[in-house]
Motif scaffolding. Structure first.
Motif, PDB file in Angstrom:
ATOM      1  N   HIS A   9      20.594  19.147  61.967  1.00  0.00           N
ATOM      2  CA  HIS A   9      20.418  19.964  63.831  1.00  0.00           C
ATOM      3  C   HIS A   9      20.219  18.981  64.319  1.00  0.00           C
ATOM      4  N   GLU A 115       9.598  30.897  63.775  1.00  0.00           N
ATOM      5  CA  GLU A 115      11.125  31.229  64.075  1.00  0.00           C
ATOM      6  C   GLU A 115      11.203  32.148  65.659  1.00  0.00           C
ATOM      7  N   VAL A 118      14.166  29.952  68.308  1.00  0.00           N
ATOM      8  CA  VAL A 118      15.435  30.009  67.570  1.00  0.00           C
ATOM      9  C   VAL A 118      16.230  32.103  67.421  1.00  0.00           C
ATOM     10  N   MET A 212      16.402  25.257  67.148  1.00  0.00           N
ATOM     11  CA  MET A 212      16.152  24.380  65.324  1.00  0.00           C
ATOM     12  C   MET A 212      16.022  23.435  65.352  1.00  0.00           C
TER      13      MET A 212
END
Length: 243
Positions: A9, A115, A118, A212
């Motif tokens: 990433h 998360e 993201v 990410m």
């Protein structure tokens, strides 16, 4: 695995920062079949990407949470009350085997990592592509007024649009669940929100990989801390046995 993902990433972030072509894609007027099909396919892939990522992370957290809860059922534990309230539960404090301690710490560590950033950035990029699709659809409707031969193509595009709208609505519900917010933006509201010219495909895609990278970095650090605490726990128990 997480270290490898972090490196990947990071490279993706660098690549998208150095890109020079993406920023102008959305501003080009293209209404060819190949352009329309590419836009539709990209939209499908982005929706699928968001669902797959969210489902993958949820599955990992769910697995660790289920494992920890199953182990906790094997412990005889009565909450300890003090003048300051109930003492937080700790398997190590009641002398449980190390596997109980590690799984409990593991579950708590993953629960602290969200998360949301993201998923939200993926959602934002999806809306950017949807805006291009909407613009292409409007352009095609204008062209059909001049050329009746395009009428069938427009009907097909309208059917595709209905399918996309259903997928977007499902994605909206997923974003609300992950974000923990009461209400997400509707499709039309998102298109208006994305109409700001300062927001480009490149900027939106860069936000995904930056989010990410931060998410992966946080996860790597969580596992490194978990490993370190496991080693310290083992050393402490070995010291007790020797003593």
């Amino acid at each position: 695995m997480w270290k490898s993902m972090l490196e990947c990433h990071h490279d993706q972030c660098e690549a998208i920062r150095e890109a020079r072509i993406l920023g102008s894609i959305g501003s080009r007027k293209k209404s060819s079949d190949s352009h329309l099909q590419a836009t539709k396919q990209l939209e499908h892939e982005l929706i699928n990407w968001t669902f797959q990522f969210s489902g993958w992370i949820s599955a990992q957290k769910g697995y660790v949470r289920a494992l920890n809860n199953w182990l906790l059922k094997c412990l005889l534990y009565e909450p300890e009350e003090t003048p300051d309230g109930i003492v937080p539960f700790s398997p190590g404090r009641i002398g449980a085997p190390q596997i109980f301690v590690i799984c409990n710490q593991w579950s708590q560590a993953l629960d602290r990592i969200s998360e949301k950033e993201v998923v939200d950035s993926m959602h934002l990029f999806t809306m950017s592509v949807l805006q291009i699709w909407e613009q292409d659809k409007l352009e095609m409707h204008r062209q059909v007024m001049k050329n009746k031969d395009l009428e069938r193509k427009v009907r097909n595009m309208d059917r595709d649009d209905q399918k996309l709208q259903k997928q977007i609505q499902a994605l909206e519900r997923k974003v609300v669940l992950v974000s923990g917010e009461g209400k997400g933006l509707s499709v039309s509201e998102n298109i208006i929100y994305q109409s700001d010219k300062s927001s480009s495909l490149q900027a939106s895609l860069q936000c995904i990989f930056e989010a990410m990278e931060r998410f992966t970095d946080e996860t790597v650090r969580a596992y490194e801390e978990l490993l370190q605490r496991s080693k310290e726990e083992s050393a402490a128990r070995n010291h007790e046995r020797v003593s």
